[in-house]
Design a protein around this motif. Structure first.
Motif, PDB file in Angstrom:
ATOM      1  N   ASN A   1       0.799  -1.222   0.000  1.00  0.00           N
ATOM      2  CA  ASN A   1       0.000   0.000   0.000  1.00  0.00           C
ATOM      3  C   ASN A   1       0.833   1.274   0.000  1.00  0.00           C
ATOM      4  O   ASN A   1       0.312   2.356  -0.312  1.00  0.00           O
ATOM      5  CB  ASN A   1      -0.955  -0.003   1.200  1.00  0.00           C
ATOM      6  CG  ASN A   1      -2.110  -0.969   1.017  1.00  0.00           C
ATOM      7  OD1 ASN A   1      -2.554  -1.198  -0.104  1.00  0.00           O
ATOM      8  ND2 ASN A   1      -2.581  -1.548   2.105  1.00  0.00           N
ATOM      9  N   SER A   2       2.105   1.172   0.331  1.00  0.00           N
ATOM     10  CA  SER A   2       2.949   2.377   0.327  1.00  0.00           C
ATOM     11  C   SER A   2       3.176   2.912  -1.082  1.00  0.00           C
ATOM     12  O   SER A   2       3.581   4.063  -1.254  1.00  0.00           O
ATOM     13  CB  SER A   2       4.306   2.073   0.976  1.00  0.00           C
ATOM     14  OG  SER A   2       5.083   1.209   0.166  1.00  0.00           O
ATOM     15  N   LYS A   3       2.887   2.088  -2.101  1.00  0.00           N
ATOM     16  CA  LYS A   3       3.116   2.506  -3.490  1.00  0.00           C
ATOM     17  C   LYS A   3       1.968   3.357  -4.046  1.00  0.00           C
ATOM     18  O   LYS A   3       2.118   3.993  -5.085  1.00  0.00           O
ATOM     19  CB  LYS A   3       3.300   1.280  -4.391  1.00  0.00           C
ATOM     20  CG  LYS A   3       4.427   0.340  -3.978  1.00  0.00           C
ATOM     21  CD  LYS A   3       5.778   0.995  -4.089  1.00  0.00           C
ATOM     22  CE  LYS A   3       6.891   0.009  -3.763  1.00  0.00           C
ATOM     23  NZ  LYS A   3       8.222   0.642  -3.780  1.00  0.00           N
ATOM     24  N   GLY A   4       0.797   3.352  -3.393  1.00  0.00           N
ATOM     25  CA  GLY A   4      -0.320   4.170  -3.873  1.00  0.00           C
ATOM     26  C   GLY A   4      -1.516   3.333  -4.267  1.00  0.00           C
ATOM     27  O   GLY A   4      -1.730   2.229  -3.752  1.00  0.00           O
ATOM     28  N   ALA A   5      -2.315   3.857  -5.203  1.00  0.00           N
ATOM     29  CA  ALA A   5      -3.558   3.206  -5.623  1.00  0.00           C
ATOM     30  C   ALA A   5      -3.295   2.185  -6.734  1.00  0.00           C
ATOM     31  O   ALA A   5      -2.276   2.237  -7.420  1.00  0.00           O
ATOM     32  CB  ALA A   5      -4.561   4.247  -6.098  1.00  0.00           C
TER      33      ALA A   5
ATOM     34  N   GLN B   1     -13.017   0.933 -14.893  1.00  0.00           N
ATOM     35  CA  GLN B   1     -11.927   0.479 -14.041  1.00  0.00           C
ATOM     36  C   GLN B   1     -12.380   0.326 -12.593  1.00  0.00           C
ATOM     37  O   GLN B   1     -13.211   1.098 -12.107  1.00  0.00           O
ATOM     38  CB  GLN B   1     -10.759   1.481 -14.051  1.00  0.00           C
ATOM     39  CG  GLN B   1     -10.050   1.656 -15.363  1.00  0.00           C
ATOM     40  CD  GLN B   1      -9.079   2.825 -15.312  1.00  0.00           C
ATOM     41  OE1 GLN B   1      -9.220   3.730 -14.484  1.00  0.00           O
ATOM     42  NE2 GLN B   1      -8.104   2.826 -16.205  1.00  0.00           N
ATOM     43  N   LEU B   2     -11.786  -0.645 -11.920  1.00  0.00           N
ATOM     44  CA  LEU B   2     -11.874  -0.739 -10.470  1.00  0.00           C
ATOM     45  C   LEU B   2     -10.645  -0.047  -9.900  1.00  0.00           C
ATOM     46  O   LEU B   2      -9.508  -0.423 -10.202  1.00  0.00           O
ATOM     47  CB  LEU B   2     -11.903  -2.205 -10.023  1.00  0.00           C
ATOM     48  CG  LEU B   2     -11.817  -2.442  -8.517  1.00  0.00           C
ATOM     49  CD1 LEU B   2     -13.063  -1.903  -7.817  1.00  0.00           C
ATOM     50  CD2 LEU B   2     -11.609  -3.917  -8.220  1.00  0.00           C
ATOM     51  N   VAL B   3     -10.864   0.984  -9.089  1.00  0.00           N
ATOM     52  CA  VAL B   3      -9.770   1.711  -8.449  1.00  0.00           C
ATOM     53  C   VAL B   3      -9.688   1.265  -6.999  1.00  0.00           C
ATOM     54  O   VAL B   3     -10.679   1.323  -6.266  1.00  0.00           O
ATOM     55  CB  VAL B   3      -9.986   3.239  -8.533  1.00  0.00           C
ATOM     56  CG1 VAL B   3      -8.837   3.977  -7.835  1.00  0.00           C
ATOM     57  CG2 VAL B   3     -10.120   3.687  -9.980  1.00  0.00           C
ATOM     58  N   VAL B   4      -8.514   0.818  -6.573  1.00  0.00           N
ATOM     59  CA  VAL B   4      -8.301   0.360  -5.201  1.00  0.00           C
ATOM     60  C   VAL B   4      -7.349   1.337  -4.528  1.00  0.00           C
ATOM     61  O   VAL B   4      -6.155   1.376  -4.840  1.00  0.00           O
ATOM     62  CB  VAL B   4      -7.720  -1.066  -5.170  1.00  0.00           C
ATOM     63  CG1 VAL B   4      -7.559  -1.534  -3.727  1.00  0.00           C
ATOM     64  CG2 VAL B   4      -8.607  -2.025  -5.955  1.00  0.00           C
ATOM     65  N   LEU B   5      -7.879   2.145  -3.605  1.00  0.00           N
ATOM     66  CA  LEU B   5      -7.040   3.122  -2.911  1.00  0.00           C
ATOM     67  C   LEU B   5      -6.073   2.443  -1.957  1.00  0.00           C
ATOM     68  O   LEU B   5      -4.938   2.899  -1.775  1.00  0.00           O
ATOM     69  CB  LEU B   5      -7.918   4.115  -2.145  1.00  0.00           C
ATOM     70  CG  LEU B   5      -8.916   4.921  -2.989  1.00  0.00           C
ATOM     71  CD1 LEU B   5      -9.724   5.852  -2.090  1.00  0.00           C
ATOM     72  CD2 LEU B   5      -8.204   5.716  -4.072  1.00  0.00           C
ATOM     73  N   LYS B   6      -6.519   1.347  -1.366  1.00  0.00           N
ATOM     74  CA  LYS B   6      -5.675   0.626  -0.412  1.00  0.00           C
ATOM     75  C   LYS B   6      -6.173  -0.811  -0.326  1.00  0.00           C
ATOM     76  O   LYS B   6      -7.378  -1.056  -0.209  1.00  0.00           O
ATOM     77  CB  LYS B   6      -5.735   1.304   0.963  1.00  0.00           C
ATOM     78  CG  LYS B   6      -4.731   0.750   1.967  1.00  0.00           C
ATOM     79  CD  LYS B   6      -4.611   1.651   3.200  1.00  0.00           C
ATOM     80  CE  LYS B   6      -5.907   1.711   3.974  1.00  0.00           C
ATOM     81  NZ  LYS B   6      -5.753   2.463   5.250  1.00  0.00           N
ATOM     82  N   TRP B   7      -5.253  -1.767  -0.389  1.00  0.00           N
ATOM     83  CA  TRP B   7      -5.640  -3.165  -0.239  1.00  0.00           C
ATOM     84  C   TRP B   7      -6.032  -3.438   1.211  1.00  0.00           C
ATOM     85  O   TRP B   7      -5.449  -2.865   2.141  1.00  0.00           O
ATOM     86  CB  TRP B   7      -4.484  -4.080  -0.651  1.00  0.00           C
ATOM     87  CG  TRP B   7      -4.116  -3.961  -2.103  1.00  0.00           C
ATOM     88  CD1 TRP B   7      -3.003  -3.395  -2.622  1.00  0.00           C
ATOM     89  CD2 TRP B   7      -4.911  -4.397  -3.214  1.00  0.00           C
ATOM     90  NE1 TRP B   7      -3.031  -3.460  -4.003  1.00  0.00           N
ATOM     91  CE2 TRP B   7      -4.199  -4.070  -4.391  1.00  0.00           C
ATOM     92  CE3 TRP B   7      -6.148  -5.041  -3.341  1.00  0.00           C
ATOM     93  CZ2 TRP B   7      -4.674  -4.354  -5.660  1.00  0.00           C
ATOM     94  CZ3 TRP B   7      -6.630  -5.329  -4.609  1.00  0.00           C
ATOM     95  CH2 TRP B   7      -5.902  -4.994  -5.752  1.00  0.00           C
ATOM     96  N   PRO B   8      -7.017  -4.310   1.442  1.00  0.00           N
ATOM     97  CA  PRO B   8      -7.487  -4.552   2.817  1.00  0.00           C
ATOM     98  C   PRO B   8      -6.441  -5.223   3.701  1.00  0.00           C
ATOM     99  O   PRO B   8      -6.505  -5.112   4.925  1.00  0.00           O
ATOM    100  CB  PRO B   8      -8.710  -5.458   2.624  1.00  0.00           C
ATOM    101  CG  PRO B   8      -8.531  -6.070   1.275  1.00  0.00           C
ATOM    102  CD  PRO B   8      -7.810  -5.058   0.443  1.00  0.00           C
ATOM    103  N   VAL B   9      -5.476  -5.914   3.079  1.00  0.00           N
ATOM    104  CA  VAL B   9      -4.378  -6.524   3.832  1.00  0.00           C
ATOM    105  C   VAL B   9      -3.091  -6.126   3.133  1.00  0.00           C
ATOM    106  O   VAL B   9      -2.939  -6.330   1.926  1.00  0.00           O
ATOM    107  CB  VAL B   9      -4.507  -8.061   3.890  1.00  0.00           C
ATOM    108  CG1 VAL B   9      -3.394  -8.640   4.757  1.00  0.00           C
ATOM    109  CG2 VAL B   9      -5.865  -8.479   4.420  1.00  0.00           C
TER     110      VAL B   9
END
Length: 477
Positions: free
Chosen positions: A387-391, A448-456
């Motif tokens: 998640n440190s890399k972004g979306a 597109q599906l945009v994922v701001l942060k993965w849940p794990v």
């Protein structure tokens, strides 16, 4: 006791071997693709954008780029004409042409797409590959001078990814082997061009191709000669073309490209692909290279690409204004639209549905593997999250592939779904205790599906995109 100890040891050995094999598989599958400035893993797909065809100039607008994006494009390859950039016979620098290029780059940038420029030898009255290789009239400097116009113009434009520096170089009548031509002429020329480019554009990528073999001299139905020596330069991408019409040769050809990629120490981005369509195919549903055969051929190619984890650029985003006449099957074209306009709107869906398949575009983390199963309409994606890399962005193409809705399943513990009959984005069926479903955004405009942060975070995740709602709404009620 000894037997028990041996059994435990053997079990450990088997486990270590399995772990090693898994690691080797992961490494081989994630070596392709690119990394953006944030370190995210990027799979590049898009179209060759022609500035002209046999009928004259071609023009595009923002609606055309919206269609590209909704077909999964996150890159464009603009095909340059040497005659409008150089002083080769019949050529000259055309300022109007440069403004047209500016417009195409801007349209791409505004649509979230990267741009690659590819230089072709079209537009000059006389171009001799034989004379070009021997360089007796300083042709290399004239060629590099044409490139410098582009390099300087886009040096500070971060949306310009790089340059495909020599398109389909030829041997023709030269009395030399393909290996000697490559090692004696092509690779030194590549090194010369790369060194000059890096003086102006040190961060841009340089795309490299191999020699296009003379008709009848292909190996395994592959018309491109093998590169057997390294180029020894940084920031390079291997950009082979594959126009394979024999399904059994697709994987062997790509396996050879994979070996060349290892030797070059460069990831693969397929610069052009897709066997051209015959004029009869639009009405021929079966038979030799009818629509069913094209679909099967394209699906097999797509599956090989996806299993390798490589990006690919499809020729061409064009309407059917003109045909080529070099194949024995009759008039043919690379245009993906069948109507006789420059941009085109009537899709050849037996081609475009395969081109526009779901895939991971940008992943915060490392892509381990991905594959879209056309039979089940399932995208299976394995990543290690960071998640440190972004979306992250996953192209789904819901209007095309999931008119009945789709569900997002992560490790079977986190489940969202989209009902197209409701205008409310994504709904939650199941979530991690510390998960945040609002980090998942459905962008209907870009599909597109945009994922701001993965849940794990920093974990191995299996992500599935599957058709339908899996009775989640019924269960909720």
């Amino acid at each position: 006791m000894k037997n028990k100890f041996q059994a435990i040891s053997n079990k450990k050995i088997v486990g270590l071997l399995a772990l090693l094999l898994t690691s080797m598989t992961a490494i081989s599958q994630i070596k392709h693709g690119l990394r953006d400035i944030s370190g995210r893993h990027v799979i590049t797909r898009g179209f060759v954008i022609n500035t002209n065809d046999h009928k004259g100039e071609v023009f595009f607008d923002s609606d055309d780029y919206k269609r590209m994006v909704r077909m999964g494009a996150n890159a464009q390859v603009i095909r340059l004409e040497l005659g409008k950039l150089s002083s080769f016979p019949g050529g000259s620098l055309d300022q109007t042409y440069l403004k047209k290029l500016d417009s195409l780059v801007s349209l791409g940038r505004n649509s979230g797409m990267k741009t690659v420029f590819k230089l072709t030898v079209y537009g000059v009255t006389k171009f001799s590959w034989e004379e070009f290789w021997t360089n007796k009239k300083n042709e290399h400097q004239t060629y590099i001078k044409a490139w410098k116009v582009i390099w300087k113009r886009y040096a500070n434009d971060t949306s310009v990814l790089g340059y495909d520096i020599v398109n389909e170089p030829r041997k023709l009548t030269m009395n030399i082997s393909y290996e000697d031509l490559t090692n004696t002429y092509l690779i030194p020329l590549y090194q010369k061009i790369i060194d000059e480019s890096h003086k102006i554009n040190p961060d841009k990528k340089i795309l490299l191709q191999s020699i296009f073999m003379n008709k009848g001299e292909g190996i395994d139905n592959n018309q491109y000669a093998e590169i057997t020596a390294p180029v020894n330069r940084k920031n390079i991408i291997f950009a082979p073309h594959i126009y394979q019409n024999k399904i059994d040769f697709i994987k062997p050809v790509m396996d050879r490209f994979d070996r060349e990629s290892d030797m070059l120490e460069a990831p693969i981005l397929v610069g052009e692909w897709g066997f051209p369509t015959f004029a009869t195919t639009d009405t021929l549903t079966s038979g030799r290279l009818g629509q069913l055969e094209y679909r099967e051929l394209y699906i097999k190619t797509a599956e090989v690409f996806d299993r390798m984890g490589i990006g690919s650029i499809k020729a061409w985003f064009l309407g059917n204004r003109s045909m080529q006449y070099f194949l024995s099957g009759g008039p043919s074209t690379w245009a993906i639209f069948s109507d006789k306009t420059d941009a085109g709107t009537v899709e050849r869906k037996y081609i475009t549905d395969i081109i526009s398949r779901p895939f991971p575009q940008v992943i915060a983390g490392d892509i381990q593997s991905f594959l879209y199963n056309f039979a089940t309409r399932t995208l299976n994606l394995n990543i290690k999250s960071n998640n440190s890399k972004g979306a992250s962005k996953i192209f789904i193409g819901a209007d095309r592939h999931y008119p009945d809705g789709f569900s997002i399943i992560i490790n079977d513990d986190f489940i969202l779904y989209h009902n197209p009959l409701k205008n409310i984005g994504l709904e939650v069926y199941k979530s991690y205790e510390n998960g945040n479903p609002s980090d998942f955004i459905w962008d209907d405009y870009s599909q597109q599906l945009v994922v701001l942060k993965w849940p794990v975070d920093n974990s191995m995740l299996n992500i599935k995109i599957v058709p339908g709602l899996r009775n989640f709404e019924l269960v909720k009620k």
